[in-house]
Structures are given as C-alpha cells and as structure tokens.
Scaffold this active site. Sequence first.
Site: not given
Lengths: 324, 325
Positions: A29, A60, A85, A128
């Site tokens: 990404e 993902e 994460d 995160h």
Amino acid sequence: MRTLTGREAVREALTEEMKRDEKVFLLGEDIGVYGGAFGVTAGMIDEFGEKRVRDTPISEAAIAGAAVGASLVGMRPVAEMMFMDFITIASDQIMNQGAKIHYMFGGQLNAPFVLRMPAGAAEAGAQHTQSLEALLYHIPGLKVVMPSTPYDLKGLLKTAIRDDNPVMFIEHKKGYGEKGEVPEEEYTIPFGKADIKREGKDVTIIATSHMVYKALNAAEELEKKGVDAEVLDPRTLVPLDMESIVKSVSKTGKVVIVHEAHRRGGIGGDIAARISDSDAFYYLEKPIKRVTGPNTPVPFSPVLESEFIPNEEKIIEAVLKITD
Amino acid sequence: MELSEEKKENMYRNMLRIRQFERKVDQFISRGDITGTTHLYIGQEAVAVGAVNALEKEDYISSTHRGHGHSIAKGSDIKEMMAELFGKSTGACKGKGGSLHIIDTETHNLGANGIVGGGIPIAVGAALAMDMQEKDEVILNFFSDGAMNQGAFHEAANLASTWNLPVVFVCENNQYGMSTSVEKAFNIKDLAARAKAYNIPGVKIDGNKVLEVYDAVKEGVKRAREGGGPSLIVAETYRWKGHSKSDAKVYRSKEEEQAWKDRDPIAHFEEELKNEGLLDDDKVKKIHEEVDSEIEKAVTFAQDSPYPAKKELFDDVYVDAEVEL
C-alpha cells in the site's frame, strides 16, 4: 565507514536485490510515489517503474496472497504490510497458506516471498504499534527476522530475499531513523547467527529489535555501577541461534530477556524455556528475568506509551536484581 | 472450436474416472479404511472436466477442499492421489496433505486448499507472476458459492481486475456451503452478477453440461490469454453427497436431491455422445471396465504402499533447513 539510517539500509537492500534479480519485485500500500508510509521505498518507483514497485488497493489478504501466489510461479515478491498490526487481516494467507505450502504439499512447492512489516510503539495507539512476532514465531514454516541496526537490516533483508522460504521481516519504526555503519561493499548476513552487540562477563542481556539500543544504553550505565553486561541480539528468531545464547549464558550465569512485545506468550518466555532445557541451565546462578511490554494494549497518551515500552531504567533494575 | 471425437470420449472417460474414484473413496471413508474426512465431487464432474479441457497443458489450475475432481481432470496420477488419501508415503504429498491438500506441480496444479476462499488470492498472485514474466499461460481458479462470501474473494477479484491479470474464476455453485443454502447466504439470485462490481464479464451456466462449461471457460481463457483480463463463470451444479463424512443432509429434501440426480451430468453427456454416434452400450461398458480396473490398481497401489517413516514428520517444514526441535 559511511553511515546510513535504518530506512536507507532497507531501501539499499531492496534496490540491490532488484538490480541483481529481475524476479524480485515490491508490492504494498502506497509504496510507489508516496514512498511507503515510512518512506522506505521513496524514489524506487522512479528507478524500477510501477510494474516492479506496485501500489496495491487496501487489501492486505490480497497483498499477502498475491505474494504467496507469485512466489509459486517463479517470482520473488517482497510485500509490505504498512503496519505489522495488519498481518492479522492477512493472517490466512500468511499462517495457513504461505507457511504451510512446502510441508502440506510434501515438498512439491515452495513459497519464496518476503513480508516486510514495520512494528513497534510509535505514538499511534492500539492498532498501529504492536510487536506481534510471537504470532509468527509460533507458526512452523515461517522464518522470522527481527533486526536492530542498519547494518543488520540490510544484510538480513538481502538474505531474506534470497531465501527459498516465506520470511517475515520485522522492522522497528524507530529503527528507521537510527544511524549506523554500513559498508559500501556487498554483504549478506546468514540467518540463525546472533550478534554479540557488546561483550561482557557478568550478565547476558538478550534483546530484540529496537530494544537492542536500549540494552546497549543500559549496559553503559551498568558499567558505571560495576556490572559488565553482554548484549546479545538474536537478529533472527526463526531460526534462533541457541548455540550463541547457551555460550553466553554459560559464561555469565545470568540472563535478562528484553522485548517490546507483551510478556504473556512473548518470545522471552520461550527463550527462557529453551535456556532451561539446555546445558546453560547448569550455569544459571539466578532466575531468568524478563523486561517486556505489559499484557495491555499499547496506549496512546505519550505518558502511558512510555510506561508501556521497556526502557533503560527497567532493564537496569532487572539486571541489578540478579547481579547485586 | 469443435472438439475432436477423441477429446470428447476422453472427457467422458475423465468424468467417469472422477465419479468412480469418489465412489471408491466414499466406501473407504465409511468403512474407516481412510481416516479423517473428505469432500466428494460426485455430481459436479462436468465442471472440472469441461473447464480443464478448455485449457492448454501448460495452463495452471488451483483447487478447493472438494478438489479430487479438479486434480483428476488435470491429469494427476490417481495412484498417487489414492495413496495420499490413505496417508501413504507414495502419496501426492508423501502423506503430509491428505484429501484437503492434493497437489501436482507436474500437471501445473497449484493444489487444493483447506480454507474456503483461501486459494483465490494465491491464484491471482500466480496470474500476476505469469503476467510479469510475460508468459502465455493463464490460471483457472476453482472455488465455490461459499467462497464468494469471503473477503478474500472480493480483494482478489478486485486486484485481478484492476491489474488485468490472466485468471479465470470458476465458481461452482453447488447450492450449499455445508448446510447453508445459497438462498440463505446471498441476497442475489445470479451469483455471476457480482462480476459487474469488478467490471469483468460474468456468466451463469449449467454446470451439469460439460460442453456448456467447456465453451464458457474456453471464452474466459481466450480472453485472459489475449490480455483481456479476468472473468467469472458461475457453474450451477449440485453435490450429491453430503458436505463431508459427518453430514446427515438434514437441511435438504430427498426430492430435491432426486431432481438433481435426474440431471446427472455423466448420463447427460453419455446420451449426447450416443446420439452423436460416438458411444454405444458396448463402448460405454468397455470404458467403465477400464476405469474401474484403473481405480482398482490405484487402490492396490495405495494399500500396498508403506506409511511414511515417523521421522518424516520433520521433513519439508523448510526448504534447505532443518526444523528446530
């Protein structure tokens, strides 16, 4: 010798490997013109083009799955999970698929892909900031790499890309800005070789990832207090260099294990158990201590977050408990 | 393209091979000679055979938990498949995979998958590799109605379309995800309508008619090979047996089952070929005998093969590395 930041070291490893082998490509990404959420791949799309530095949708499972699938048919993908994460969203592809392919298919296929993932607390709250290496460490079939310094990041990433297995490459966000010596010449670092970051004779501090820096700072302070600490950086968790750990512990007789991840089920517990199972057990003079993140989510408030992250003070305290 | 007589007869033979293989497996499973469970393909033979015959030899497939039919259609050695089901060292995965993980890299079969929908992103990744290497090959990705409600399907279909990758998605709508009917799991009647969301062609076909499957997949394969990107084919079919060994099929009626059995894909194709003069009763009998004898040989091979040595537990966790003990 020249110095590079951790970020530059990772980028250099990626760049060199992409030049060396046209089968290596990146996907993830915002890794293209944006350069990745942490700037690791900045400029690479200009050098290699959008076919080899592929921006993906926010998917993902598809990113990890595409990496697995492409690796089965001759490519060597290096996928980026924007934050570690997010492996939870891709967990089927990582844990049930990629990790198992070689074994459950009786060795007929192998999946040589790398998943890079920034980990660690860095002012971003519960989703995160996690260090989830224990989840990956638990799964047979994955190799798990957790470097600290720019030198290790570069050398181990090059090895990861050339490895024929799925490699989980965990980069600490705070390691991106750390500087360190990195030679201009080509080098790689083999998996399963711990690095003694500081030699000492009184206690072995086993520290992973960014905790290595804190352990080294703690060791400096400890020296002033008359404690000569050895800092051992396993560098790769799977495979884990138990030989070096046993050797160091047999010399010092005392162990403190430091990781940022939560204590419960963390790799520190397993390393302690493996030390107890080994010949080093007979050299242990004191209980094995752990300095880890607590069993809480990572909080946002800077005050709470710094309470969460293990620091020099806590390492020193743990060491003094078993050396005084 | 018109199919040759030889190819049609071979398709018939392969459908029969799948059915008889599965019947044999069913017997062994219910007797406990094969341990664990299995997901039988009986009733869906026209999908695997029709689809795979639309491929060139070098093209890839990836399969599902109900995957025996796909492997047989792609040309896997049924001796190795049967041995795998028995957990023997001569099996396709040396006994490591079992029914859920049969694979055959030689026939470019990337393997069955125990996770519903888990194979879809992988197939898209394989298509990406083919595209990046400028290969002429395509991949045919089998999955089911159940998989279509997994997030993995959405992510992968979107990626394949956005990147224009050479993959053909073949959804076998066998009407149930375990016990849950498509009526309970979807608020649409035509699952192929989902293709619109990805701006790819989507077509619903009769999955019990092997030539209809062949034609639809042929078109999808042609499109993918020529750089036209992915497409979705939803083949309407029915699994005759339960989801797996434990399934008492309380969620559906005998009448419904019978209605689908009356539309037996093998009987239908047999009749077609007889009408064309390609088959007659003698020929059918001969093919049956040959298939049965082949399956008996596979059974003998499987039964006579040794179990893996205990130490093989530790093999193949990593390529070129020992597992840490």
